[in-house]
Write a protein that holds these residues in place. Structure first.
Motif, PDB file in Angstrom:
ATOM      1  N   SER A   1       0.819  -1.206   0.000  1.00 12.91           N
ATOM      2  CA  SER A   1       0.000   0.000   0.000  1.00 12.91           C
ATOM      3  C   SER A   1       0.856   1.261   0.000  1.00 12.91           C
ATOM      4  O   SER A   1       0.587   2.219  -0.740  1.00 12.91           O
TER       5      SER A   1
ATOM      6  N   ALA B   1       0.867   4.194  -2.741  1.00 17.18           N
ATOM      7  CA  ALA B   1       0.558   5.580  -2.381  1.00 17.18           C
ATOM      8  C   ALA B   1       1.656   6.523  -2.856  1.00 17.18           C
ATOM      9  O   ALA B   1       1.376   7.627  -3.355  1.00 17.18           O
TER      10      ALA B   1
ATOM     11  N   PHE C   1      -3.930   5.525  -6.038  1.00 20.95           N
ATOM     12  CA  PHE C   1      -4.485   5.741  -4.700  1.00 20.95           C
ATOM     13  C   PHE C   1      -5.671   4.810  -4.425  1.00 20.95           C
ATOM     14  O   PHE C   1      -5.875   4.385  -3.280  1.00 20.95           O
TER      15      PHE C   1
ATOM     16  N   GLN D   1      -5.504   2.287  -1.257  1.00 22.31           N
ATOM     17  CA  GLN D   1      -6.548   2.213  -0.232  1.00 22.31           C
ATOM     18  C   GLN D   1      -7.065   0.783  -0.077  1.00 22.31           C
ATOM     19  O   GLN D   1      -7.215   0.266   1.039  1.00 22.31           O
ATOM     20  N   GLU D   2      -7.316   0.148  -1.203  1.00 19.54           N
ATOM     21  CA  GLU D   2      -7.830  -1.225  -1.181  1.00 19.54           C
ATOM     22  C   GLU D   2      -6.819  -2.179  -0.539  1.00 19.54           C
ATOM     23  O   GLU D   2      -7.177  -3.038   0.277  1.00 19.54           O
TER      24      GLU D   2
ATOM     25  N   GLN E   1      -3.736   5.471   7.642  1.00 20.28           N
ATOM     26  CA  GLN E   1      -4.684   6.184   6.790  1.00 20.28           C
ATOM     27  C   GLN E   1      -4.312   7.660   6.653  1.00 20.28           C
ATOM     28  O   GLN E   1      -4.447   8.258   5.576  1.00 20.28           O
TER      29      GLN E   1
ATOM     30  N   LEU F   1      -1.558   8.041   4.086  1.00 18.83           N
ATOM     31  CA  LEU F   1      -2.078   7.823   2.737  1.00 18.83           C
ATOM     32  C   LEU F   1      -2.795   9.083   2.251  1.00 18.83           C
ATOM     33  O   LEU F   1      -2.609   9.520   1.107  1.00 18.83           O
ATOM     34  N   ASP F   2      -3.606   9.671   3.134  1.00 18.37           N
ATOM     35  CA  ASP F   2      -4.307  10.907   2.755  1.00 18.37           C
ATOM     36  C   ASP F   2      -3.342  12.066   2.549  1.00 18.37           C
ATOM     37  O   ASP F   2      -3.580  12.937   1.699  1.00 18.37           O
TER      38      ASP F   2
ATOM     39  N   HIS G   1      -8.708  15.480   1.261  1.00 19.68           N
ATOM     40  CA  HIS G   1      -7.707  14.557   1.810  1.00 19.68           C
ATOM     41  C   HIS G   1      -6.920  15.208   2.944  1.00 19.68           C
ATOM     42  O   HIS G   1      -6.518  14.530   3.896  1.00 19.68           O
TER      43      HIS G   1
END
Length: 425
Positions: A264, A268, A287, A291-292, A313, A316-317, A336
């Motif tokens: 992930s 990202a 992205f 996320q998945e 999270q 990632l945002d 985000h």
């Protein structure tokens, strides 16, 4: 007669990237191992050594210094009063000055096994554990302050200490690999601090040494960190093709097939690179996959401290915010950013300042000058003035605000706020 400068010590410090303060810290830590007590040295103590005002430190301090450098103090220019230090460097110092090239990359290795009076000992995982504790301290400092030259220098000095320890005794292959991995981890933190502080030439030097050490360690997690950071370095220096290539090295490691969280993070960071390269479709795809993939990660899996400390999270945002801001999709970037702040852990002080500044940029680009200014004033003064990346982003914000809303109350409010900042040290 006046004191004679200790040029041997000065040269050793310069070669290994030690400041007076960082060497004092290292010797103080070594004194804990020697005496069980933290030493009382500070930068002025080391400056006294360099100036020759202290020619022969106390017994415990000499031992601690030898443990840090891997050399007898006589090789560092010290001698009891009434004696002079050797005028020529002993063989172990000459050996130390040579570089072992790994794939054309120079890694400093101090050869201490032949040092007079130095007995070889058995190295164990307890030695590695002590280094890992120092690494955790570096990570914590980065999350609080980020980008500071002091963090870069401390991490670099600790990488050298790991290599000195590597050559101070016998060890199993597991311990050897772990020590090289520790040295690579410290060097990668020095690299990241340099990137975050926009000292890109220094970052490239750290990167090459970190890559060499990671190869010697064989440790996949640290290889991932270094190549992923390399992608970020190239993204910040306007080289998106190189950034994607470096990030692909990280993403193609077997580790990413074992652990979805690493997969992930790789995705990202790929999304951030696509954003910088003005590729909207690639950004959205990366992205979405990041996320998945994150949702499949098991929180209970064992991971290194640097990964546990920052990727979630919120991060990632944060990367998504950067990408969509670069693309000019300001509402998505703002979304985000707010979601990042809502999930950001309290110790991520540097990340909070960067995210807040980006939100202000996104709001200003949507024509909300007053709202954007109020957001920008929430950035703490120390981050605004002392963090190179945040300071630059806020300068750009001020210029954009003046261009968009000249003569407005927002411009006046921002000017008054900036006037309250202390001049950086």
């Amino acid at each position: 007669m006046g004191s004679t400068r200790n040029t041997a010590l000065e040269e050793w410090m310069a070669e290994h990237g030690y400041s007076s303060n960082s060497l004092a810290e290292a010797v103080n830590h070594a004194l804990i191992q020697v005496t069980g007590k933290h030493g009382g040295l500070d930068g002025s103590s080391i400056r006294d050594w360099k100036a020759g005002r202290v020619s022969w430190p106390k017994t415990a301090t000499r031992k601690a210094l030898e443990n840090v450098t891997g050399l007898p103090v006589s090789a560092l220019g010290f001698a009891p009063r009434g004696r002079t230090s050797a005028t020529s460097m002993p063989q172990e110092v000459a050996d130390m000055k040579r570089r072992t090239l790994v794939g054309g990359i120079a890694a400093a290795v101090a050869v201490v096994s032949s040092a007079p009076g130095t007995g070889r000992r058995r190295l164990g995982m307890s030695d590695v554990d002590r280094l890992q504790q120092r690494f955790a301290e570096i990570i914590a400092s980065d999350h609080r302050h980020g980008g500071q030259l002091d963090i870069e220098q401390r991490a670099s000095a600790l990488a050298d200490q790991a290599l000195i320890l590597q050559n101070s005794g016998s060890a199993t292959q597991r311990v050897r690999s772990s020590l090289y991995a520790s040295a690579a981890a410290f060097r990668s933190s020095a690299m990241w601090a340099a990137i975050d502080g926009r000292r890109f030439d220094a970052a490239k030097t750290h990167m090459r040494e970190a890559q060499a050490l990671a190869e010697m360690s064989g440790e996949q997690t640290i290889k991932f960190r270094i190549w992923s950071h390399a992608g970020t370095l190239y993204r910040h220096t306007g080289r998106p093709a190189d950034a994607l290539a470096a990030n692909d090295v990280a993403r193609n490691l077997h580790l990413t097939r074992r652990d979805p969280l690493f997969a992930s993070l790789g995705l990202a960071r790929e999304g951030a690179i696509h954003g910088a390269a003005q590729d909207p479709a690639g950004t959205r795809r990366a992205f979405g996959q990041a996320q998945e993939t994150m949702m499949r990660a098991n929180p209970a899996d064992e991971r290194p401290v640097w990964m546990l400390g920052f990727y979630d999270q919120a991060e990632l945002d944060s990367l998504a915010q950067s990408a969509y801001l670069a693309l000019g999709d300001y509402p998505t970037a703002e979304f985000h950013g707010h979601r990042c702040l809502a999930n950001l852990r309290s110790h991520m002080v540097r990340s909070s300042a960067i995210t807040t500044t980006r939100i202000a940029h996104a709001q200003l680009a949507q024509g909300m000058a007053d709202v954007a200014t109020a957001t920008a004033t929430k950035v703490p003064t120390d981050a605004a003035t002392q963090h190179a990346r945040v300071n630059r982003m806020l300068q750009e914000f001020g210029a954009a605000l003046r261009a968009q809303a000249a003569g407005s109350s927002a411009v006046q409010a921002w000017s008054e706020h900036v006037a309250t900042w202390r001049t950086p040290a």
